[in-house]
Design a protein around this motif. Structure first.
Motif, PDB file in Angstrom:
ATOM      1  N   LYS A 483       0.720  -1.035  -0.175  1.00  0.00           N
ATOM      2  CA  LYS A 483       0.583   0.125   0.200  1.00  0.00           C
ATOM      3  C   LYS A 483       0.704   1.237  -0.230  1.00  0.00           C
ATOM      4  O   LYS A 483       0.954   2.563  -0.605  1.00  0.00           O
ATOM      5  N   ALA A 484       1.962   1.220   0.797  1.00  0.00           N
ATOM      6  CA  ALA A 484       3.157   2.768   0.399  1.00  0.00           C
ATOM      7  C   ALA A 484       3.025   2.675  -0.679  1.00  0.00           C
ATOM      8  O   ALA A 484       3.282   4.052  -1.379  1.00  0.00           O
ATOM      9  N   LEU A 485       4.022   1.643  -1.058  1.00  0.00           N
ATOM     10  CA  LEU A 485       4.241   1.872  -2.205  1.00  0.00           C
ATOM     11  C   LEU A 485       3.127   2.299  -3.451  1.00  0.00           C
ATOM     12  O   LEU A 485       3.791   3.364  -4.524  1.00  0.00           O
ATOM     13  N   ALA A 486       2.437   1.649  -3.268  1.00  0.00           N
ATOM     14  CA  ALA A 486       1.481   2.349  -4.247  1.00  0.00           C
ATOM     15  C   ALA A 486       0.333   3.293  -4.259  1.00  0.00           C
ATOM     16  O   ALA A 486       1.161   4.211  -4.688  1.00  0.00           O
ATOM     17  N   ASP A 487       1.327   3.890  -3.141  1.00  0.00           N
ATOM     18  CA  ASP A 487       0.168   6.085  -2.201  1.00  0.00           C
ATOM     19  C   ASP A 487       1.571   6.408  -2.598  1.00  0.00           C
ATOM     20  O   ASP A 487       1.398   7.093  -3.363  1.00  0.00           O
ATOM     21  N   ALA A 488       3.010   6.480  -3.292  1.00  0.00           N
ATOM     22  CA  ALA A 488       4.459   6.440  -3.686  1.00  0.00           C
ATOM     23  C   ALA A 488       4.017   6.705  -4.712  1.00  0.00           C
ATOM     24  O   ALA A 488       3.895   7.708  -5.563  1.00  0.00           O
ATOM     25  N   ALA A 489       3.913   5.665  -5.418  1.00  0.00           N
ATOM     26  CA  ALA A 489       3.372   6.043  -7.153  1.00  0.00           C
ATOM     27  C   ALA A 489       2.549   6.839  -7.801  1.00  0.00           C
ATOM     28  O   ALA A 489       3.171   7.156  -8.622  1.00  0.00           O
ATOM     29  N   ARG A 490       1.309   6.652  -6.865  1.00  0.00           N
ATOM     30  CA  ARG A 490      -0.144   7.438  -7.010  1.00  0.00           C
ATOM     31  C   ARG A 490       0.767   9.223  -7.282  1.00  0.00           C
ATOM     32  O   ARG A 490       0.045   9.735  -8.385  1.00  0.00           O
ATOM     33  N   ALA A 491       1.044   8.955  -6.470  1.00  0.00           N
ATOM     34  CA  ALA A 491       1.463  10.767  -5.727  1.00  0.00           C
ATOM     35  C   ALA A 491       2.267  11.266  -7.119  1.00  0.00           C
ATOM     36  O   ALA A 491       2.362  12.301  -7.494  1.00  0.00           O
ATOM     37  N   LYS A 492       3.383  10.459  -7.027  1.00  0.00           N
ATOM     38  CA  LYS A 492       4.158  10.500  -8.113  1.00  0.00           C
ATOM     39  C   LYS A 492       3.166  10.746  -9.826  1.00  0.00           C
ATOM     40  O   LYS A 492       4.179  11.635 -10.754  1.00  0.00           O
ATOM     41  N   ALA A 493       3.166   9.724  -9.692  1.00  0.00           N
ATOM     42  CA  ALA A 493       2.208   9.536 -10.905  1.00  0.00           C
ATOM     43  C   ALA A 493       1.357  11.275 -11.442  1.00  0.00           C
ATOM     44  O   ALA A 493       0.930  11.738 -12.760  1.00  0.00           O
ATOM     45  N   GLU A 494       0.372  11.353  -9.958  1.00  0.00           N
ATOM     46  CA  GLU A 494       0.087  12.620 -10.020  1.00  0.00           C
ATOM     47  C   GLU A 494       0.185  14.394 -10.645  1.00  0.00           C
ATOM     48  O   GLU A 494       0.372  14.886 -11.000  1.00  0.00           O
ATOM     49  N   GLN A 495       1.364  14.030  -9.598  1.00  0.00           N
ATOM     50  CA  GLN A 495       2.785  15.216  -9.872  1.00  0.00           C
ATOM     51  C   GLN A 495       2.935  15.599 -11.893  1.00  0.00           C
ATOM     52  O   GLN A 495       3.046  16.299 -12.376  1.00  0.00           O
ATOM     53  N   GLU A 496       3.100  13.890 -11.914  1.00  0.00           N
ATOM     54  CA  GLU A 496       3.778  14.451 -13.073  1.00  0.00           C
ATOM     55  C   GLU A 496       2.873  14.569 -14.685  1.00  0.00           C
ATOM     56  O   GLU A 496       2.977  16.063 -15.153  1.00  0.00           O
ATOM     57  N   ALA A 497       1.491  14.357 -14.059  1.00  0.00           N
ATOM     58  CA  ALA A 497       0.311  14.555 -14.962  1.00  0.00           C
ATOM     59  C   ALA A 497      -0.451  16.148 -15.031  1.00  0.00           C
ATOM     60  O   ALA A 497      -0.124  17.549 -15.358  1.00  0.00           O
ATOM     61  N   ALA A 498       0.160  16.633 -13.513  1.00  0.00           N
ATOM     62  CA  ALA A 498      -0.191  18.423 -12.857  1.00  0.00           C
ATOM     63  C   ALA A 498       1.246  18.779 -14.036  1.00  0.00           C
ATOM     64  O   ALA A 498       0.661  20.090 -14.548  1.00  0.00           O
ATOM     65  N   GLU A 499       2.042  18.186 -14.445  1.00  0.00           N
ATOM     66  CA  GLU A 499       3.495  19.038 -14.748  1.00  0.00           C
ATOM     67  C   GLU A 499       3.051  19.197 -16.308  1.00  0.00           C
ATOM     68  O   GLU A 499       3.434  20.584 -17.266  1.00  0.00           O
ATOM     69  N   GLN A 500       2.545  18.175 -16.581  1.00  0.00           N
ATOM     70  CA  GLN A 500       2.162  17.406 -18.396  1.00  0.00           C
ATOM     71  C   GLN A 500       1.084  18.630 -18.735  1.00  0.00           C
ATOM     72  O   GLN A 500       1.624  19.191 -19.829  1.00  0.00           O
ATOM     73  N   ALA A 501      -0.109  18.692 -17.932  1.00  0.00           N
ATOM     74  CA  ALA A 501      -1.177  19.806 -18.201  1.00  0.00           C
ATOM     75  C   ALA A 501      -0.335  20.611 -18.555  1.00  0.00           C
ATOM     76  O   ALA A 501      -0.940  21.774 -19.271  1.00  0.00           O
ATOM     77  N   ALA A 502       0.252  21.624 -17.486  1.00  0.00           N
ATOM     78  CA  ALA A 502       0.816  22.838 -16.891  1.00  0.00           C
ATOM     79  C   ALA A 502       1.688  23.383 -18.463  1.00  0.00           C
ATOM     80  O   ALA A 502       1.208  24.059 -19.547  1.00  0.00           O
TER      81      ALA A 502
END
Length: 794
Positions: A483-502
């Motif tokens: 679960k901890a690994l999945a939460d970290a991966a999800r946070a990283k994916a959300e950050q990358e998606a936000a940067e790409q959208a900007a």
């Protein structure tokens, strides 16, 4: 007849009492083994005492039942059931012999079952025999009724000629015999009724002869001298003498009456002769049938060598047969029939003696077999005792091994209850083995093993629970890490998606700015070009005006005005063109995403469409063209599809989808095919599929649901049996499906093992065979559809 009915009633009551007594006193079940109280009481004594008491009771009960079966079979033999009802009699006889054989071999359950079968078959014979007696009695009653009716007709004729006054002697005799016939009919004395009716007919025949003689005497002419005229009177006066003309008329009338009476008598004699010939033929045929049966029975007796085994009844039968043949040759039918009956009776006696001899032989063989069996069993018991000792020793060794294992895991502490049971049973097994009570030793050793097996299960469950707890703990830790690994991966994916959208948003804004700058530059260039064009146009107009002034001086005022108006108009036109050119890039960018409106269509195209529409054919002319045929087919397909939908809705209203699921599914599939074909303008397929819908639904429209239950009616009137019921159209329409009915209703039968016997009044359940919908009890007044898809003739 009343006495025979009473005997059958008493026998039926005794039979029912015996069945109820057997049903209310079932064999006692063996009691569970009690715990051993003290070492002085043997466990074998505790177990064997109830069985020792039960066995004689059960044996005596079954032997009584076999005796009852024998009594019933003797009764069947007394009514010659073997000849009248051979099938059930042979089955009863076979079952009785099997019951005796099983009892001699001490197979008590088989003996009881076969004795019950014997009793059931004899009960069937009794029912058939009662039906036969009832039929014979009905036939005799019909014969008596015909004889009395004939006597009544003849007596009415005697009354019509005033025979009571004219011939009182024979008339009173006929009337008395007729009344006696009626009394005998009321008391069911059929022979007496027929005899008295025949005597009445004989008396009326005597009256008829006397009447014919009287008519003949009256027709004779009287002698003139026989009736002299009274003194003082002349012939022809009122002297009592009939005039010649009147005498002749009377003679003619008497003659006609005589001729009619003679013709009636001749007709009566002819009918009596025909009746006598028919009676003679019937008696001859009956005698031939009786002799044929007697010969068949005599041949059977000869086939078993009855002349040697049973000489006395065989000689009686043979002599009676010879007498019957002699009487038949002399046309003495009654004597021939009586002797044929004697033959059958003597053969029945031979059959009974033969069966008794066979039974005695079978009994002797069974006794010998039983003695041999007892000797073999004794030897086997001695060998079995040694085998039991070995079996007990093996069981004790295995129990000891299991007890050692239980002690090794400290079962006394972990699982005290099953351990104490195992320990107690093991100690009891050791004591029983020491006392040579091997069966008890094996039983207790097995109980000890079973208790240790329970300990083993509990131990395995405890180990499994511990392993499960450890596995669950480990799984929880793994799940937390994942679960901890999945939460970290999800946070990283959300950050990358936000940067790409900007980044994408910034790129779109930059592209929009560049497009705006490019459009502004193009607009400024277009404005400059428009200004240059306007200046050039103004110069050209000025030059043209100057030339015109030189040519036409007289038009100077007008030319001056035109010279002033034209440059102004051209300047305005140039400015409008420049404005439109500046706006064109923006409009062209909009056309990429916007569809042209109706206003943007050129006027020439609208005109062309108007002209084409005028050239199209009218509705009346369209049927003569290929397009007109297509339109007609389209309308036909549309109407066919609507009709199919209407019939499908009607089928739903009458529960067609439940009563006939196969037909409804076929119609539903055909409707889908029609709708799909209509969507792609395949008119022929639409019409064909819609017609298939209506054809499939024709079978279910407006019909009642099939019944789910059926009440069995009598065999005599309706021939109800599983075969015939399954063949009814509203059941399965196929008699070969009778096993489905029998399987579903076997619990409702008195004899569950025999599908041939089914009692009237039983309510049978009718399981669905094709997913058809069924409800309610069958009613004769209702109209039911036949089950589709089945074939009674296969």
């Amino acid at each position: 007849m009343k006495t025979l009915t009473s005997i059958f009633g008493v026998l039926g009551i005794c039979f029912l009492i015996s069945i109820f007594s057997c049903a209310s006193n079932p064999p006692k079940e063996s009691q569970p083994e009690e715990e051993q109280i003290s070492p002085e009481v043997s466990v074998d004594d505790q177990e064997q005492a109830p069985e020792a008491q039960q066995a004689p009771d059960k044996e005596q009960e079954i032997r009584d039942k076999i005796s009852q079966a024998e009594d019933r079979l003797d009764w069947a033999s007394s009514i010659v059931a073997k000849r009248k009802f051979p099938c059930p009699y042979d089955e009863a006889k076979t079952a009785y012999r099997e019951a005796q054989r099983a009892a001699n071999q001490e197979r008590w359950d088989d003996a009881a079952a076969n004795a019950d079968t014997t009793i059931e078959k004899v009960a069937e014979i009794e029912r058939l025999y009662n039906e036969l007696l009832a039929k014979e009695e009905q036939e005799q009653a019909e014969n008596v009724k015909d004889a009395i009716a004939k006597a009544k007709s003849r007596l009415d004729w005697a009354n019509s000629i005033n025979a009571k006054s004219r011939f009182p002697g024979p008339y009173n005799k006929a009337e008395s015999q007729y009344q006696d016939a009626l009394k005998a009919q009321n008391s069911k004395d059929w022979d007496g009724a027929v005899s008295n009716a025949d005597n009445a007919l004989t008396a009326v025949n005597e009256i008829e002869q006397l009447n014919n003689q009287a008519v003949a005497d009256a027709s004779k002419p009287a002698s003139p001298a026989a009736v002299p005229p009274p003194a003082g009177r002349s012939p022809g006066m009122n002297t009592g003498i009939v005039p010649p003309a009147a005498a002749q008329a009377e003679a003619e009338r008497v003659k006609k009456e005589q001729e009619a009476a003679a013709q009636a008598e001749a007709e009566r004699v002819r009918k009596e002769q025909e009746a006598a010939a028919e009676a003679e033929r019937v008696k001859s045929q009956q005698t031939n049938d009786a002799l044929s049966k007697a010969k068949e029975r005599l041949d059977w007796a000869a086939s078993i060598q009855a002349r040697t085994k049973f000489p006395e009844p065989y000689n009686q039968a043979e002599n009676a047969y010879n007498e019957a043949v002699r009487a038949k040759n002399n046309k003495n039918w009654d004597e021939a029939a009586a002797n044929a009956a004697k033959v059958v009776s003597s053969i029945a006696e031979i059959e009974a003696l033969n069966e008794k001899a066979l039974a005695d032989a079978a009994k002797a063989a069974a006794e010998k077999e039983a003695a041999d069996k007892a000797a073999a069993e004794k030897a086997a018991a001695e060998a079995a005792n040694a085998e039991k000792a070995k079996t007990a020793a093996d069981a004790l060794a295995k129990a000891k091994e299991r007890m050692d294992w239980a002690n090794s895991i400290q079962a006394r502490t972990k699982f005290p209850q099953p351990y104490n049971r195992a320990n107690t049973a093991y100690n009891n097994a050791v004591r029983a083995n020491t006392g040579k009570n091997y069966d008890n030793a094996v039983t207790n050793a097995n109980q000890a093993i079973a208790a240790v097996a329970e300990i083993e299960e509990l131990n395995e469950k405890a180990l499994a629970d511990a392993a499960k707890a450890a596995a669950e703990k480990e799984a929880a830790a793994v799940a937390a890490a994942e679960k901890a690994l999945a939460d970290a991966a999800r946070a990283k994916a959300e950050q990358e998606a936000a940067e790409q959208a900007a980044a994408e948003r910034a790129a779109r804004e930059q592209a929009a700015a560049e497009a705006a700058a490019r459009a502004k530059a193009e607009q400024e260039a277009a404005a400059q070009i428009a200004a240059e064009d306007a200046a050039r146009a103004e110069q050209e107009v000025a030059e043209q005006a100057a030339a015109e002034d030189a040519v036409r001086p007289e038009q100077e005022p007008a030319t001056q005005v035109a010279a002033e108006d034209v440059p102004r108009a051209e300047q305005e036109t140039a400015a409008q063109v420049a404005t439109e050119d500046a706006a064109r890039p923006e409009q062209e960018s909009q056309t990429v995403t916007e569809a042209p409106t109706e206003e943007s269509v050129p006027q020439e195209q609208e005109g062309q469409e108007t002209e084409l529409s005028v050239a199209e054919p009218t509705a009346s002319e369209s049927l003569d063209t290929p397009d007109g045929e297509a339109e007609a087919k389209s309308q036909t397909a549309s109407k066919a599809l609507a009709d199919a939908q209407e019939r499908l809705d009607l089928a739903v209203k009458v529960n067609g989808e439940r009563v006939y699921p196969d037909a409804y599914r076929t119609a539903e599939n055909a409707y889908r095919e029609a709708a799909d074909a209509f969507a792609v303008e395949d008119w022929d397929t639409t019409i064909s599929a819609a017609s298939a819908v209506i054809t499939a639904l024709n079978v279910i429209e407006g019909l009642s649901p099939l019944p789910s239950q059926y009440e069995v009616r009598t065999w005599i009137n309706f021939r109800d049996c599983f075969w015939n019921i399954a063949g009814y159209p509203f059941v399965y329409n196929d008699p070969f499906e009778w096993r489905r009915l029998y399987t579903a209703n076997s619990e409702k039968l008195q004899n569950r093992q025999n599908p041939d016997i089914i009692e009237p009044g039983v309510i049978l359940d009718i399981p669905s065979i094709r997913d058809e919908y069924r409800e309610g009890l069958w009613e004769e007044s209702k109209r039911y559809p036949p089950l589709p898809g089945m074939n009674a003739n296969r």
